[in-house]
Motif scaffolding. Structure first.
Motif, short mmCIF file in Angstrom:
data_model
loop_
_atom_site.label_atom_id
_atom_site.label_comp_id
_atom_site.label_asym_id
_atom_site.label_seq_id
_atom_site.Cartn_x
_atom_site.Cartn_y
_atom_site.Cartn_z
N LEU A 127 0.83 -1.21 0.00
CA LEU A 127 0.00 0.00 0.00
C LEU A 127 0.86 1.26 0.00
N GLU A 128 1.95 1.24 0.76
CA GLU A 128 2.81 2.42 0.80
C GLU A 128 3.49 2.66 -0.54
N LEU A 129 3.78 1.59 -1.28
CA LEU A 129 4.30 1.79 -2.63
C LEU A 129 3.28 2.55 -3.47
N GLY A 130 2.02 2.18 -3.35
CA GLY A 130 0.98 2.89 -4.08
C GLY A 130 0.88 4.33 -3.66
N ARG A 131 0.91 4.57 -2.35
CA ARG A 131 0.82 5.94 -1.85
C ARG A 131 2.05 6.76 -2.22
N ASP A 143 -5.09 -8.67 5.35
CA ASP A 143 -4.74 -8.30 6.73
C ASP A 143 -3.88 -7.06 6.79
N ALA A 144 -4.11 -6.10 5.91
CA ALA A 144 -3.28 -4.89 5.92
C ALA A 144 -4.14 -3.69 5.55
N LEU A 145 -4.99 -3.25 6.46
CA LEU A 145 -5.86 -2.10 6.20
C LEU A 145 -5.25 -0.86 6.83
N THR A 146 -3.99 -0.60 6.50
CA THR A 146 -3.31 0.55 7.08
C THR A 146 -3.77 1.83 6.40
N THR A 147 -3.79 2.90 7.17
CA THR A 147 -4.11 4.22 6.64
C THR A 147 -2.84 5.07 6.68
N ASP A 148 -2.92 6.24 6.07
CA ASP A 148 -1.70 7.03 5.88
C ASP A 148 -1.98 8.48 6.19
N GLY A 152 -2.50 10.92 1.18
CA GLY A 152 -1.50 10.01 0.62
C GLY A 152 -2.05 9.09 -0.44
N ALA A 153 -3.28 8.63 -0.24
CA ALA A 153 -3.86 7.67 -1.18
C ALA A 153 -4.15 8.30 -2.54
N ALA A 186 -9.98 9.46 -1.79
CA ALA A 186 -8.93 9.67 -2.78
C ALA A 186 -9.36 9.28 -4.19
N GLY A 187 -10.56 8.75 -4.33
CA GLY A 187 -11.04 8.36 -5.65
C GLY A 187 -10.39 7.09 -6.18
N VAL A 188 -9.90 6.24 -5.28
CA VAL A 188 -9.25 4.99 -5.69
C VAL A 188 -10.32 3.98 -6.12
N ASP A 189 -10.00 3.17 -7.11
CA ASP A 189 -10.83 2.03 -7.49
C ASP A 189 -10.55 0.92 -6.49
#
Length: 245
Positions: A127-131, A143-148, A152-153, A186-189
């Motif tokens: 997810l951080e790579l995406g952000r 198992d990784a519903l981390t927020t930023d 960031g998103a 963030a308008g993510v799909d």
């Protein structure tokens, strides 16, 4: 059909020498690729087998390392290592970018068709790579519903699929809500699949050491999550032979 090939790959990241597991599909042509992130314990046999299964489906797959070639099975040491990492998006991005560079540098990789899939801490890295704006075709996390940090998103440039167990005490409903609110704003799909009755790490076969509370294997949902990941990759990386798991 030919057989897949595998090898260990050493590379620097997070002040350590990481040892990833690279799996190559049969043939010599360029193929779409998957960066595969492990749970907080680190790269082990389960993740290596997952990379090999993806290679059998036609993907170049790199299971990346978190702990410098170590598997951290101690339930006290693992949080001590992972919690500071999870609290530091820049460190996670550095670990992910280093592994992504290795995968991009593999001659069999089609650099325009790369996805990142991760479990637990490895999913947070994906997810951080995406952000961080990485050019990915898909991000899948279990198992990784981390927020930023706010906003960031907005840099995520691809579909995001996330899976979580309904009874996971580590990824509680409030965390699910925060994650989906971030993605939506963030308008993510994005998509979220909640597997009824499953605990944290429901996808990981039982291990021969102590684990943190709230962890449990759910064989049926593990199979479903595996199929969901394969479907995401087939949709976003356009590999017609990617069927089954």
């Amino acid at each position: 059909m030919g057989t897949i090939a595998t090898c260990a790959v050493a590379y620097p990241a997070d002040g350590l020498t990481m040892i990833g597991h690279l799996a190559l599909p049969a043939g010599v042509d360029r193929r779409p690729a998957v960066l595969l992130g492990p749970e907080g314990m680190g790269l082990g046999d389960v993740e290596c087998r997952r990379a090999e299964a993806l290679a059998e489906l036609g993907y170049v797959a790199l299971a990346f390392d978190l702990h410098g070639g170590r598997y951290v099975g101690d339930p006290e040491e693992m949080p001590a290592r992972c919690l500071p990492l999870l609290a530091d998006p820049d460190r996670m991005r550095g670990i992910g970018r280093a592994a992504l560079d290795v995968l991009r540098g593999e001659p069999r990789t089609d650099p325009d068709r790369i996805a990142a899939v991760g479990y637990g801490t490895g999913g947070a890295v994906a997810l951080e790579l995406g952000r961080d704006g990485a050019a990915l075709r898909a991000i899948g996390t279990v198992d990784a519903l981390t927020t930023d940090r706010p906003g960031g998103a907005a840099r995520i440039r691809c579909p995001v699929w996330a899976g979580v167990g309904s009874q996971d005490p580590i990824m509680a409903p409030a965390q699910r809500d925060a994650f989906t609110a971030e993605m939506q704003a963030a308008g993510v799909d994005w998509r979220l699949t909640v597997y009824g009755g499953a605990l944290h790490a429901f996808h990981h076969p039982p291990v021969d050491h102590a684990t943190v509370p709230g962890v449990g294997y759910h064989p049926r949902h593990a199979q479903r999550a595996r199929r969901d990941v394969v479907d995401l990759l087939a949709e976003c990386l356009s590999v017609p032979e990617a069927q089954g798991a």
